[in-house]
Structure formats: structure tokens, C-alpha cells
Design a protein around this motif. Structure first.
Motif, PDB file in Angstrom:
ATOM      1  N   PRO A 415       0.760  -1.084  -0.015  1.00 45.63           N
ATOM      2  CA  PRO A 415       0.088   0.059  -0.118  1.00 45.63           C
ATOM      3  C   PRO A 415       0.843   1.283  -0.105  1.00 45.63           C
ATOM      4  N   ILE A 416       1.987   1.199   0.777  1.00 41.55           N
ATOM      5  CA  ILE A 416       2.839   2.701   0.892  1.00 41.55           C
ATOM      6  C   ILE A 416       4.212   2.456   0.102  1.00 41.55           C
ATOM      7  N   LEU A 417       4.452   1.440  -0.633  1.00 43.53           N
ATOM      8  CA  LEU A 417       5.736   1.532  -1.547  1.00 43.53           C
ATOM      9  C   LEU A 417       6.053   2.435  -2.190  1.00 43.53           C
ATOM     10  N   GLU A 418       7.192   3.119  -1.963  1.00 43.61           N
ATOM     11  CA  GLU A 418       7.457   4.208  -2.575  1.00 43.61           C
ATOM     12  C   GLU A 418       8.540   4.063  -3.934  1.00 43.61           C
ATOM     13  N   GLN A 434       0.050  -3.214 -11.958  1.00 39.87           N
ATOM     14  CA  GLN A 434      -0.830  -2.506 -10.790  1.00 39.87           C
ATOM     15  C   GLN A 434       0.004  -2.342  -9.967  1.00 39.87           C
ATOM     16  N   GLY A 435      -0.563  -1.340  -9.203  1.00 37.32           N
ATOM     17  CA  GLY A 435       0.219  -0.973  -7.878  1.00 37.32           C
ATOM     18  C   GLY A 435       1.180  -0.030  -8.258  1.00 37.32           C
ATOM     19  N   ILE A 436       2.492  -0.335  -7.676  1.00 33.93           N
ATOM     20  CA  ILE A 436       3.662   0.791  -7.788  1.00 33.93           C
ATOM     21  C   ILE A 436       4.193   0.569  -9.305  1.00 33.93           C
ATOM     22  N   PHE A 437       3.521  -0.530  -9.930  1.00 36.75           N
ATOM     23  CA  PHE A 437       4.191  -1.041 -11.402  1.00 36.75           C
ATOM     24  C   PHE A 437       3.295  -0.109 -12.389  1.00 36.75           C
ATOM     25  N   LYS A 438       2.554   0.677 -11.951  1.00 34.07           N
ATOM     26  CA  LYS A 438       1.792   1.838 -12.861  1.00 34.07           C
ATOM     27  C   LYS A 438       2.686   3.012 -13.264  1.00 34.07           C
ATOM     28  N   ASN A 439       3.777   3.162 -12.475  1.00 37.59           N
ATOM     29  CA  ASN A 439       4.396   4.453 -12.390  1.00 37.59           C
ATOM     30  C   ASN A 439       5.944   4.021 -12.605  1.00 37.59           C
ATOM     31  N   SER A 441       8.541   5.643 -13.000  1.00 38.99           N
ATOM     32  CA  SER A 441       9.564   6.258 -12.209  1.00 38.99           C
ATOM     33  C   SER A 441       9.761   5.984 -10.786  1.00 38.99           C
ATOM     34  N   ALA A 442       8.814   4.957 -10.326  1.00 35.42           N
ATOM     35  CA  ALA A 442       8.808   4.284  -9.003  1.00 35.42           C
ATOM     36  C   ALA A 442       9.448   3.130  -8.951  1.00 35.42           C
ATOM     37  N   HIS A 590      12.772  11.337 -10.624  1.00 34.95           N
ATOM     38  CA  HIS A 590      13.047  10.057 -11.263  1.00 34.95           C
ATOM     39  C   HIS A 590      14.098   9.239 -10.753  1.00 34.95           C
ATOM     40  N   ARG A 591      14.240   7.892 -10.949  1.00 36.82           N
ATOM     41  CA  ARG A 591      15.387   7.677 -10.238  1.00 36.82           C
ATOM     42  C   ARG A 591      16.541   7.685 -10.929  1.00 36.82           C
TER      43      ARG A 591
END
Length: 777
Positions: A415-418, A434-439, A441-442, A590-591
Motif C-alpha cells: 500500500p505505501i511502497l514508494e 498494477q500498484g507501484i508498477f503503474k509508475n 519512475s517509481a 525520477h530514479r
């Protein structure tokens, strides 16, 4: 008569008529919101013994009349906004003083030499101010002194190395319980006489000073110590075995020194130890298993040393551990299963070691874990399904290992993985969406050649279903002919792009107004940076550019290692560069971009303008130093292999692709070169230095409103790194959403080179496509 109005949220000024209360003995107005200056009328209270005005918003000078109140016993004005000097005669005019608390203000000048004349002093606080100069060597005359706080000031800095001589004088203060001299400019050799300080001493803080020498072997004489801090200095030698006799010690802070030798196993005898911080030294040998006896230990930091051997199971069995940092060592073996016993664990950093084996599924028992970094090791096997229980995780770093198998779908539900980094492993299968895999740069999955699917920004091949070989060959032929057709079409389109390029060169300039970083960023002052960089010492200088210098520093508040870019405001264009960099970095993340921590726009101790930017520190320096190492530099024995070079190129291309297409208003860097590409611990590349950055209008058709000029070459004068632009063009071509987007990256380059880049890029696309097709057969 006493008047106690403390802790009442009182506002406005202190009423001057209070000075008419001639019988007043005690006046307490502390912990309110009072402002303005201290009324001169308070100097009329000839019977006043206790004046407590601390923790308000009072400003201005202390009225001279107050220094004539010889009856005063307690004088507390700490934590205000007062300034000015303290009279040298204070110890003579206030002979009955027992409590003198002035810390947390903007006072300047030196400590009054007459202070020891107030022989009844019990507590003295000059900390967190701007006091300077040497400390009186006759402080030992204060036989009743119990507390002396001069921390976070600027005492010392005199000629020679005798700033610590006052410590020898304090050995006469047999009741001393608290001595804090951290974060000053006290220079000299640590005297052996500190072991003769009061046996009642519970806190000894000398860190953050240019102190030399070694820790005395008889430090165990101070057996009542609760906290010992000698950090961020130049102390050498070994940690004395006698430290283990300090049975009351709760905090031992010896980090960022030059200590060598082994960690004494006797530290395990300090069963009440809560914090042990030894990072940033030259310690070697094994981690003592005896540390497992410290059952109340909450923070253990041993990173950035030369420790070897395995991780003791006993250490991982400490139930109270909240933070464990053992990265940047030479530890081997597996991560013991006992790691699952640390139910209170919130941070585990074990990167940059030689750990191997599988990541234990028992880590899933650490339900409070927020940061897990196991990158740059030799872990293998699948990512354990037990990690799905880590619902509190914010950062998960597993890059540069030998992990295999699929990416667990359960990672989508954190839920809060950055930030998630799974790059440079051997993972296969489909990337979740889904989740963090939508972004994009994350998270990072670069360097896993067998992955497929995922969001479009990853530009991974589609996940193909199993079919017959014949069908596979037909697909291969179709792809080859499609690529050849696309090549011909792209060559035809290149002339159109040249026309567009010329049209863009005629676009008018309309630069965005610069703005400073928003209030969500950390607030730092010139004083904070002055201390963090060791007074901007040349020893901490890590780079110089056209508009300023870059220093390495450590922020006191959380021991964060940072890079401080100090602008040379005498250089023409430096202020404009500062504003441009603030504007460019305030809304991008961005990473593969250097992370900005905050900015500082203030004045220095001389009253001159001061501007600086704080960035995340990159331990491996710039790409320039790796490609062209200095003969005497730190990288002369190291080189980049082909995989590392390709990873760096991909990192840079990813950063450019984000800047041009995914950060709101497109940004053009205009000064991309190896010295502006920085490498972190994982050799991951980060693009920095946005002092020449410009913004592009999102409306491609409205060229008259384009917010940047592309006339001529921008960046370092007379500098175009040979071969570098071609590699960046190739990477941007592969990772951009369209050929035109890739071409836009090079709008700042000479027109006559553009066709060459296009032709070379197209040829490489064909080669890459054919290689990929044949590799799948």
C-alpha cells in the motif's frame, strides 16, 4: 513575591509596568509566545533573583540594566531570537549566579572571561548560538558546576591546537554531570586528562570538532557515562577494550573517524546499550557475536568499514533492534534465518557486501519493516513469497544480485511502497502492471533481459504464448520485413524532421519565471551548511564547475550524507543558474535524476548573499572520473565493463525520456556530459546540473510560444564529447515513444550532424531487432 505565568500561550510584548513591582523576587514567563524586546524597566527590580523568559519569540538586545541586578541567581533567556554580545564583566556584576541559560539565540562574541568569578554557578548553557573564540581556561574554578553546554556554536578556531585545554581545567569540577561541546571548531589533540573528569559525568559530547589523537585506554574511569560521543573528527587508533566497563552506557557514538582495528567484544558487556554507531571508520575483522547480549539495542550502525566474516546470528536475534546498517563492508555468507526474529525492525541496510544464498522468507515476519536494501550482493533464487507480508515497506532494493524467477504479483498490493528496484538480476516472465508498477519512475527492472510485458513506458517485448516452431518462424520473418519497412520510412521522414528543426530555431523565447523550492523541502541555514562541510573545507571539496563548487557534508539533524553545491555569485550568470536549477528540479522526480534535498538562499557570516543546493550524495562520483581518471585519482585502478557502460547509457536515456515526455512541461537539459552524470553506490547513473535547463511548450503546433531557444549549441563552451552524443541518441531512440520524440532530444546539436545520428540510430535499431529475433528461435 513571585509572578509565574509560564506555559500560558501569552502573546504580544512583556508589559513594561512589571518593572514597578519592586518586591518581585521571581518572574517566570517561559514557554509563551511573547515577542518584542525585553523591557529596560525589568532592571528596576532590585530584589529579583529568578528571571525566566526562555522559549518565547523575544528579540533584540538584553537591556544593560539587567546586568546590574546583583541579586540574580537564575537568569534564563534560552530559545529566543536575542542577539548581541555578553559583557565581559558578567561574572563580576552578577556574582550570585547559579543558573545562566543563554542557548538557542543569536548571541555572538566570546564567553566572558570573568564567568568563573560567579563561583556558585551550577548550570551554564551557551549552546546553539554563534559564540566564538577560545574558552576560559579557568573554568575549573567553578567547583559546583554540574552542567556545561556549549554544543552547536562556533567556539574555538583560534591559533594553534590548544582549543581543548579547557577540558583539563574541568577536571577540578568534581560534580560535573553534563558536558556537551559537540559541533564547534575546537581543534587539538584529545587530552588523556578527560579520563580524570568527574565520575558523576553522564554525558560527554565532543563530536563534530577537528579533534586528533586517540581515545584514552582509561576511558572506563568515567563509569557513570550514559552517552559518549566523539564523532565526525579525526580520531585514530583502536576502540579501547575498557569501553566495555562503561556499564551505564546507553549511547556510544564514534562514527566518521579514522578508527581501525577490531570492534572489541567487550562492548557486549554493556547490556543496557541502546545506540551503537561506528560507521565510517576503518574497522576490520568480524562483527562480535557478543553484541547479541545487548538485548535493549535499538540502533546498530556498522556501515562503511572493512568488516568481514558472516553476520552473527546472535545480532539478528536482538528483539529490540529498530535499525540495522551493515552496508559497504566485505561480509560473506548467507543472511541468517534469525532475521525473522527482529519484529521491531524498521530498517535493514546490507547493500554492497558479498552475501549469497537465498533471501530468507522469514523476513516476512518483520512486519514493521519500512526500508530493505540488499542490493549489490550475490543473492540468488526467487524473490521469497514471504515478503508479501511487509505491508509497511516504503523502499525495497534488491538490485544487482543473481535473483531469478518471476516478479511476485503480491508486490502490486504493497500500500505505501514508494520505490522498488529489481534491476540487474535474472528475472523472467511478465512484469505486473498494477500498484507501484503503474509508475515507471517509481520502480526499475532494467538489466533483466528475460522480462516481458508491463506498462508501455518500459518498452519491453510482449509476452508471447507458446506456439509451434513454424508459427514462430513466420512471426520472425514478419518482424524482419516490418523493421526493414520502418527503416525506409524513417529515412524518408528524416527530411521532414530537419524542416521542423529549422522552424523551431525561429521560435521566440519566453522563459518561465524562476521560483524557489517549495516549503515541503528541508529548511537549512548557512550555519548548518558551514558546519556540515567542515567550514567548506578543501578536504570535503568533491568538484568545481563554472558557477560554483561542490562539497561533501553531513547534516547534524539526521547524519545525512549530502552534496552541497555552493554558487559563486561573483560569476556572471550564477544567480540565473541557481534559479533555473531550482525551477527545473522542484517538480521532477525520477530514479535516474540526482535527487535534490533542498535549497538555501541566505547570507553568510560576512553579510554577503549565499546560495546553495543540497543533493543526495553520489559515492562513486561522476562518469567523467571513470572514463578519464586522474593519474592520482581514486578511480585509477577501476574501469567500466561493457555491461556497466550499457547500463549507464540506458540510465541516462531513461532520464532524458522522462524529462521530455513524462514530467508535465518537457525539460531540455542542454549541458549533458560525463561530468554531469553521477554514479551512486550501485553504479546507477543520475543526471544532474540543471543550471542551463530550458522548458518546452507542450503545444507542438504553437512554436511561437515555445519556451526555449534552440539557436546554436548550448552547454559547456567548446565541448562536445566524442561518441557520447551518438550513444545517447541511440538509447533515447530505443526508449522514446516515437522517433520524433527521440529527435527532439538533439535539437541543441548542429544541424549537419542530425542526419548522421538518424542514419546511425536506424542502423542500430535494425541490428538490435535481428539479434533479438534470432535469440528467440
Amino acid at each position: 513575591m513571585s509572578l509565574n505565568l509560564g506555559r500560558n500561550n501569552l502573546i504580544n510584548n512583556i508589559p513594561p509596568p512589571i518593572g514597578n513591582l519592586s518586591s518581585l523576587v521571581s518572574l517566570s514567563l517561559h514557554f509563551n509566545i511573547l515577542e518584542g524586546s525585553i523591557p529596560n524597566e525589568l532592571g528596576h527590580l532590585m530584589k529579583l533573583q529568578y528571571l525566566q523568559l526562555s522559549s518565547n519569540k523575544l528579540s533584540g538586545l538584553i537591556p544593560p540594566s539587567i546586568y546590574n541586578l546583583s541579586s540574580i541567581v537564575g537568569f534564563s533567556v534560552g530559545a529566543n531570537q536575542l542577539y548581541g554580545n555578553i559583557p565581559a564583566s558578567l561574572g563580576l556584576t552578577l556574582p550570585n549566579l547559579k543558573y545562566l541559560l543563554l542557548g538557542g539565540n543569536a548571541f555572538t562574541g566570546s564567553m566572558p572571561v570573568s564567568l568563573p568569578n560567579a563561583s556558585g554557578l551550577v548550570a551554564v548553557d551557551f549552546g546553539s548560538s554563534y559564540f566564538s573564540g577560545p574558552l576560559p581556561e579557568n573554568l575549573g574554578r567553578l567547583h559546583d558546576l554540574r552542567q556545561l553546554n556549549i554544543g552547536n556554536s562556533t567556539f574555538g578556531g583560534g591559533e594553534g591546537d590548544n582549543d581543548l585545554s579547557f577540558l583539563t581545567s574541568l577536571t577540578n569540577c568534581s560534580r560535573l554531570e553534563y558536558l556537551d561541546a559537540t559541533a564547534n571548531q575546537l581543534r587539538g589533540t584529545l587530552p588523556d586528562t578527560i579520563v580524570n573528569l568527574s565520575t558523576h559525568l553522564t554525558l560527554l559530547g565532543l563530536g563534530g570538532n577537528p579533534i586528533y589523537g586517540s581515545i584514552p585506554t582509561d576511558i572506563s574511569n568515567l563509569f557513570n557515562l550514559n552517552s559518549l560521543g566523539i564523532f565526525r573528527s579525526f580520531v585514530m587508533g583502536t576502540i579501547p577494550i575498557g569501553v566495555g566497563k562503561l556499564q551505564n552506557l546507553q549511547g556510544l557514538y564514534l562514527y566518521s573517524n579514522r578508527l581501525s582495528g577490531r570492534i572489541p567484544s567487550s562492548i557486549g558487556n554493556i547490556t543496557g546499550l541502546v545506540k551503537l554507531s561506528l560507521f565510517g571508520n576503518r574497522l576490520h575483522g568480524r562483527i562480535p557475536s557478543s553484541l547479541g547480549n545487548c538485548r535493549h539495542l535499538e540502533g546498530l550502525s556498522l556501515s562503511a568499514n572493512e568488516l568481514n566474516g558472516t553476520i552473527p546470528k546472535e545480532v539478528l536475534s536482538i528483539p529490540s533492534l529498530i535499525g540495522l546498517r551493515i552496508e559497504d563492508n566485505f561480509l560473506v555468507g548467507s543472511l541468517p534465518l534469525e532475521v525473522g526474529n527482529m519484529e521491531q525492525l524498521q530498517e535493514l541496510h546490507a547493500a554492497n557486501n558479498k552475501l549469497m544464498g537465498e533471501i530468507p522468507s522469514e523476513l516476512g515476519n518483520c512486519l514493521k519493516l519500512e526500508l530493505l536494501n540488499l542490493s549489490n550482493n550475490f543473492f540468488q533464487g526467487a524473490i521469497p513469497l514471504g515478503l508479501k507480508n511487509l505491508k509497511s515497506i516504503k523502499l525495497l532494493e534488491l538490485s544487482h544480485n543473481n535473483l531469478s524467477g518471476h516478479i511476485p504479483v503480491a508486490l502490486e498490493k504493497f500500500p505505501i511502497l514508494e520505490y522498488l528496484d529489481l534491476s540487474s538480476n535474472d528475472l523472467d516472465g511478465e512484469v505486473p502492471q498494477q500498484g507501484i508498477f503503474k509508475n515507471s519512475s517509481a520502480f526499475s527492472v532494467l538489466g533483466n533481459k528475460r522480462l516481458c510485458g508491463g506498462i508501455p513506458q518500459l518498452q519491453l517485448p510482449a509476452c508471447l504464448k507458446k506456439d509451434s516452431k513454424k508459427h514462430g518462424r513466420s512471426i520472425s520473418l514478419t518482424v524482419i520485413f516490418s523493421v526493414i519497412g520502418a527503416v525506409l520510412g524513417l529515412i524518408l521522414l528524416s527530411s521532414i524532421f530537419v524542416t521542423l528543426y529549422r522552424a523551431r530555431r525561429k521560435a521566440s523565447k519566453n522563459p518561465l519565471p524562476a521560483s524557489f523550492l517549495e516549503s515541503k523541502y528541508l529548511n537549512v541555514s548557512y550555519k548548518d551548511l558551514f558546519k556540515a562541510t567542515g567550514e567548506f573545507s578543501s578536504d570535503n571539496l568533491i568538484g568545481e564547475g563554472s558557477y560554483g563548487s561542490v562539497y561533501k557534508g553531513i547534516l547534524d539533524r539526521d547524519e545525512t550524507l549530502v552534496a552541497v553545491k555552493v554558487l559563486n555569485l561573483h560569476q556572471r550568470g550564477a544567480s540565473r543558474s541557481f534559479l533555473a536549477e531550482c525551477e527545473a528540479l522542484r517538480n521532477i522526480r525520477h530514479r535516474n535524476l540526482v535527487k535534490i534535498i533542498t535549497a538555501c538562499s541566505s547570507i553568510d557570516f560576512k553579510g554577503d548573499d549565499f546560495k546553495a543546493l543540497l543533493f543526495e550524495y553520489m559515492p562513486n562520483g561522476s562518469l567523467e572520473k571513470w572514463l578519464h581518471p586522474n593519474v592520482h585519482g581514486q578511480y585509477e585502478m577501476r574501469s567500466l565493463n561493457v555491461i556497466q557502460r550499457l547500463d549507464i547509457a540506458i540510465d541516462v536515456a531513461s532520464a532524458l525520456e522522462y524529462l521530455h515526455h513524462h514530467c508535465g512541461t518537457p525539460v531540455v537539459h542542454r549541458d549533458l556530459k560525463p561530468s554531469n552524470v553521477l554514479l551512486d553506490n550501485d553504479m546507477c547513473a543520475h543526471v544532474g546540473d540543471f543550471g542551463l535547463a530550458r522548458f518546452l511548450s507542450n503545444a507542438a503546433s504553437n512554436t511561437s510560444q515555445d519556451q526555449t531557444s534552440t539557436t546554436g549549441i548550448r552547454g559547456s563552451v567548446g565541448y562536445i564529447p566524442p561518441g557520447n552524443n551518438f550513444m545517447l541518441f541511440l538509447c533515447s531512440l530505443i526508449f522514446s515513444s516515437s522517433f520524433f520524440n527521440a529527435f527532439q532530444i538533439f535539437l541543441n546539436m548542429k544541424l549537419e550532424l542530425s542526419l548522421l545520428f538518424i542514419a546511425c540510430g536506424v542502423a542500430n535499431v535494425v541490428i538490435v531487432a535481428i539479434v533479438r529475433i534470432h535469440s528467440k528461435k
